[in-house]
Design a protein around this motif. Structure first.
Motif, mmCIF file in Angstrom:
data_model
loop_
_atom_site.group_PDB
_atom_site.id
_atom_site.type_symbol
_atom_site.label_atom_id
_atom_site.label_comp_id
_atom_site.label_asym_id
_atom_site.label_seq_id
_atom_site.Cartn_x
_atom_site.Cartn_y
_atom_site.Cartn_z
ATOM 1 N N ASP A 30 -11.760 -48.461 16.106
ATOM 2 C CA ASP A 30 -10.634 -47.909 15.054
ATOM 3 C C ASP A 30 -10.709 -47.169 13.889
ATOM 4 O O ASP A 30 -10.014 -46.572 13.469
ATOM 5 C CB ASP A 30 -9.937 -49.455 14.581
ATOM 6 N N ILE A 31 -11.966 -46.868 13.586
ATOM 7 C CA ILE A 31 -12.386 -45.936 12.473
ATOM 8 C C ILE A 31 -12.150 -44.485 12.959
ATOM 9 O O ILE A 31 -12.020 -43.492 12.115
ATOM 10 C CB ILE A 31 -13.724 -45.922 12.146
ATOM 11 N N ASP A 32 -11.761 -44.200 14.090
ATOM 12 C CA ASP A 32 -11.665 -42.927 14.586
ATOM 13 C C ASP A 32 -10.025 -42.522 14.374
ATOM 14 O O ASP A 32 -9.648 -41.295 14.857
ATOM 15 C CB ASP A 32 -11.576 -42.737 16.207
ATOM 16 N N ASP A 33 -9.416 -43.239 13.664
ATOM 17 C CA ASP A 33 -8.179 -42.964 13.219
ATOM 18 C C ASP A 33 -8.266 -41.515 12.506
ATOM 19 O O ASP A 33 -8.886 -41.189 11.606
ATOM 20 C CB ASP A 33 -7.694 -43.805 12.148
ATOM 21 N N GLU A 34 -6.949 -40.801 12.869
ATOM 22 C CA GLU A 34 -7.019 -39.262 12.490
ATOM 23 C C GLU A 34 -6.601 -39.149 10.988
ATOM 24 O O GLU A 34 -7.491 -38.374 10.364
ATOM 25 C CB GLU A 34 -5.887 -38.706 13.295
ATOM 26 N N GLU A 35 -6.288 -40.069 10.437
ATOM 27 C CA GLU A 35 -5.719 -40.087 9.050
ATOM 28 C C GLU A 35 -6.886 -40.251 8.205
ATOM 29 O O GLU A 35 -7.502 -39.513 7.249
ATOM 30 C CB GLU A 35 -4.929 -41.093 8.706
ATOM 31 N N TRP A 36 -8.015 -41.266 8.649
ATOM 32 C CA TRP A 36 -9.044 -41.557 8.123
ATOM 33 C C TRP A 36 -10.186 -40.434 8.070
ATOM 34 O O TRP A 36 -10.992 -39.953 7.332
ATOM 35 C CB TRP A 36 -9.930 -42.729 8.491
ATOM 36 N N LYS A 37 -10.104 -39.780 9.420
ATOM 37 C CA LYS A 37 -11.017 -38.562 9.508
ATOM 38 C C LYS A 37 -10.635 -37.219 8.944
ATOM 39 O O LYS A 37 -11.599 -36.453 8.720
ATOM 40 C CB LYS A 37 -11.027 -38.396 11.068
ATOM 41 N N SER A 38 -9.407 -37.402 8.554
ATOM 42 C CA SER A 38 -9.021 -36.064 7.903
ATOM 43 C C SER A 38 -9.257 -36.074 6.359
ATOM 44 O O SER A 38 -9.120 -34.973 5.577
ATOM 45 C CB SER A 38 -7.667 -36.054 8.078
ATOM 46 N N ILE A 39 -9.835 -37.250 5.957
ATOM 47 C CA ILE A 39 -10.182 -37.235 4.323
ATOM 48 C C ILE A 39 -11.342 -36.434 3.985
ATOM 49 O O ILE A 39 -12.315 -36.285 4.440
ATOM 50 C CB ILE A 39 -10.400 -38.667 3.631
ATOM 51 N N THR A 40 -10.989 -35.485 2.712
ATOM 52 C CA THR A 40 -12.124 -34.793 2.347
ATOM 53 C C THR A 40 -12.794 -35.243 1.074
ATOM 54 O O THR A 40 -12.182 -36.333 0.428
ATOM 55 C CB THR A 40 -11.475 -33.501 2.215
ATOM 56 N N VAL A 41 -13.714 -34.674 0.734
ATOM 57 C CA VAL A 41 -14.405 -35.245 -0.416
ATOM 58 C C VAL A 41 -13.515 -34.943 -1.490
ATOM 59 O O VAL A 41 -13.626 -35.531 -2.784
ATOM 60 C CB VAL A 41 -15.840 -34.314 -0.831
ATOM 61 N N GLU A 42 -12.656 -33.827 -1.710
ATOM 62 C CA GLU A 42 -11.780 -33.690 -2.849
ATOM 63 C C GLU A 42 -10.752 -34.697 -2.665
ATOM 64 O O GLU A 42 -10.204 -35.037 -3.780
ATOM 65 C CB GLU A 42 -11.186 -32.294 -2.485
ATOM 66 N N ASP A 43 -10.262 -35.256 -1.819
ATOM 67 C CA ASP A 43 -9.371 -36.361 -1.599
ATOM 68 C C ASP A 43 -9.990 -37.591 -2.401
ATOM 69 O O ASP A 43 -9.456 -38.402 -3.024
ATOM 70 C CB ASP A 43 -9.116 -36.643 -0.123
ATOM 71 N N VAL A 44 -11.213 -37.712 -1.909
ATOM 72 C CA VAL A 44 -11.972 -39.079 -2.354
ATOM 73 C C VAL A 44 -12.208 -39.075 -3.910
ATOM 74 O O VAL A 44 -11.671 -39.812 -4.789
ATOM 75 C CB VAL A 44 -13.291 -39.048 -1.766
ATOM 76 N N VAL A 45 -12.379 -37.738 -4.398
ATOM 77 C CA VAL A 45 -12.680 -37.724 -6.082
ATOM 78 C C VAL A 45 -11.187 -37.942 -6.726
ATOM 79 O O VAL A 45 -11.239 -38.573 -7.797
ATOM 80 C CB VAL A 45 -13.321 -36.366 -6.340
ATOM 81 N N ARG A 46 -10.432 -37.179 -6.164
ATOM 82 C CA ARG A 46 -9.014 -37.199 -6.976
ATOM 83 C C ARG A 46 -8.501 -38.983 -6.869
ATOM 84 O O ARG A 46 -7.900 -39.070 -7.739
ATOM 85 C CB ARG A 46 -7.996 -36.428 -6.104
ATOM 86 N N SER A 47 -8.816 -39.513 -5.711
ATOM 87 C CA SER A 47 -8.464 -40.811 -5.556
ATOM 88 C C SER A 47 -9.024 -41.781 -6.521
ATOM 89 O O SER A 47 -8.786 -42.584 -7.124
ATOM 90 C CB SER A 47 -8.576 -41.316 -4.150
ATOM 91 N N LEU A 48 -10.483 -41.565 -6.502
ATOM 92 C CA LEU A 48 -11.156 -42.163 -7.579
ATOM 93 C C LEU A 48 -10.837 -42.029 -8.954
ATOM 94 O O LEU A 48 -10.772 -43.046 -9.688
ATOM 95 C CB LEU A 48 -12.555 -42.039 -7.177
ATOM 96 N N ASN A 49 -10.502 -40.692 -9.375
ATOM 97 C CA ASN A 49 -10.189 -40.512 -10.623
ATOM 98 C C ASN A 49 -8.733 -41.469 -11.097
ATOM 99 O O ASN A 49 -8.419 -41.732 -12.015
ATOM 100 C CB ASN A 49 -9.751 -39.022 -10.672
ATOM 101 N N GLU A 50 -7.693 -41.309 -10.085
ATOM 102 C CA GLU A 50 -6.406 -41.932 -10.015
ATOM 103 C C GLU A 50 -6.797 -43.345 -10.385
ATOM 104 O O GLU A 50 -5.994 -43.995 -11.338
ATOM 105 C CB GLU A 50 -5.555 -41.672 -8.890
ATOM 106 N N ILE A 51 -7.695 -44.052 -9.801
ATOM 107 C CA ILE A 51 -7.805 -45.359 -9.906
ATOM 108 C C ILE A 51 -8.588 -45.987 -10.959
ATOM 109 O O ILE A 51 -8.118 -46.917 -11.755
ATOM 110 C CB ILE A 51 -8.316 -46.041 -8.495
ATOM 111 N N TYR A 52 -9.694 -45.278 -11.348
ATOM 112 C CA TYR A 52 -10.681 -45.613 -12.303
ATOM 113 C C TYR A 52 -10.149 -45.095 -13.568
ATOM 114 O O TYR A 52 -10.615 -45.448 -14.752
ATOM 115 C CB TYR A 52 -12.012 -45.363 -11.738
ATOM 116 N N ILE A 53 -9.747 -43.760 -13.785
ATOM 117 C CA ILE A 53 -9.510 -43.011 -15.160
ATOM 118 C C ILE A 53 -8.117 -42.890 -15.479
ATOM 119 O O ILE A 53 -7.719 -43.585 -16.618
ATOM 120 C CB ILE A 53 -10.068 -41.512 -15.020
ATOM 121 N N CYS A 54 -7.105 -42.796 -14.425
ATOM 122 C CA CYS A 54 -5.774 -42.901 -14.799
ATOM 123 C C CYS A 54 -4.938 -44.008 -14.984
ATOM 124 O O CYS A 54 -3.908 -44.260 -15.674
ATOM 125 C CB CYS A 54 -5.106 -41.751 -14.084
ATOM 126 N N SER A 55 -5.509 -45.102 -14.201
ATOM 127 C CA SER A 55 -4.758 -46.369 -14.108
ATOM 128 C C SER A 55 -4.961 -47.010 -15.532
ATOM 129 O O SER A 55 -5.805 -46.818 -16.232
ATOM 130 C CB SER A 55 -5.239 -47.136 -12.901
#
Length: 263
Positions: free
Chosen positions: A238-263
């Protein structure tokens, strides 16, 4: 004047101004009964507690030995004549306090480390650390909670029927009361809701809302898919989901910033 003294001076002056304000307000409250010191002291306590800067309590008033031969007007005069001197002495004390002679009530370095380290409790399912920096937060009425929860598969949870690694987090789990899980080789026969209630006692876990899930753990599971399969013996297809595989490092950093800094 060093910075420590400047900060202390501002705080001391502010506190003494509040004391004077409370005295004036208390005298106005008791204009019809200016000789009743006990009523005046109660009124003073009421006003000073509004500021929340001086730790006066009703016990202080009850323990106060007020002389019987003094009136409110005279008491105000005595207090006003002494307050300025007490204020100046307090400020002078902080002026003369340096890094070499300061006396702490408790070691500030350990206090800072404890505060930075925070609560050491972790989610019973996904093992994400509690978000609170104060270890005593439960005593203060704030139950454990996490900024985010990890996908359960990271800790070895899999579907009971087909050994498929669990991609959902605890936030999704609380919305699926009939879902059965298996952790490594230990079967969990109870329904998820019952298991949740027994293990998550003292934890606040909010149900998942679309759009607020962190991309970081999805990225990690995709990157370490083979290792997860080997370590837990789980089905990771199930980890072969295309949405998950398309996530980039930039997406990860932006997501972490939104959760830990902006929230």
């Amino acid at each position: 004047m060093h910075i420590y003294a400047k900060i202390a001076k501002n705080e001391v002056e502010h506190t003494f101004d509040e004391i004077k304000t409370a005295m004036i307000a208390s005298t106005k409250d008791g204009m019809s009964a200016t000789d009743n010191l006990y009523d005046w002291s109660k009124s003073f306590l009421h006003h000073i507690q509004k500021f929340n800067s001086v730790p006066f309590s009703s016990r202080d008033i009850d323990d106060l030995q007020l002389p019987s031969n003094i009136y409110v007007k005279e008491l105000n005069q005595i207090l006003n004549s002494n307050l300025e001197g007490i204020k100046n002495e307090t400020i002078e004390h902080f002026k003369n306090t340096t890094v070499n002679n300061v006396k702490w009530r408790e070691d500030p370095y350990n206090k800072i480390i404890e505060c930075l380290w925070g609560c050491t409790e972790c989610c019973p399912f996904c093992h994400e650390p509690c978000q609170y920096s104060d270890k005593e937060h439960v005593i203060q009425g704030n139950i454990h909670k996490c900024i985010q929860h990890r996908p359960l598969g990271l800790y070895g949870f899999m579907n009971e029927e087909n050994n498929m690694i669990m991609l959902n987090s605890c936030n999704r789990l609380v919305r699926s009361p009939d879902e059965h899980l298996r952790h490594k080789h230990e079967y969990i026969s109870e329904k998820c809701r019952t298991y949740y209630q027994s293990l998550f006692n003292g934890w606040e876990i909010r149900p998942f809302v679309d759009g607020n899930e962190c991309q970081y753990w999805k990225y990690i599971m995709c990157r370490w898919k083979d290792q997860l399969q080997q370590f837990y013996g789980a089905n990771t297809n199930d980890i072969d989901d295309e949405e998950w595989k398309s996530i980039t490092v930039e997406d990860v950093v932006r997501s972490l910033n939104e959760i830990y800094i902006c929230s």
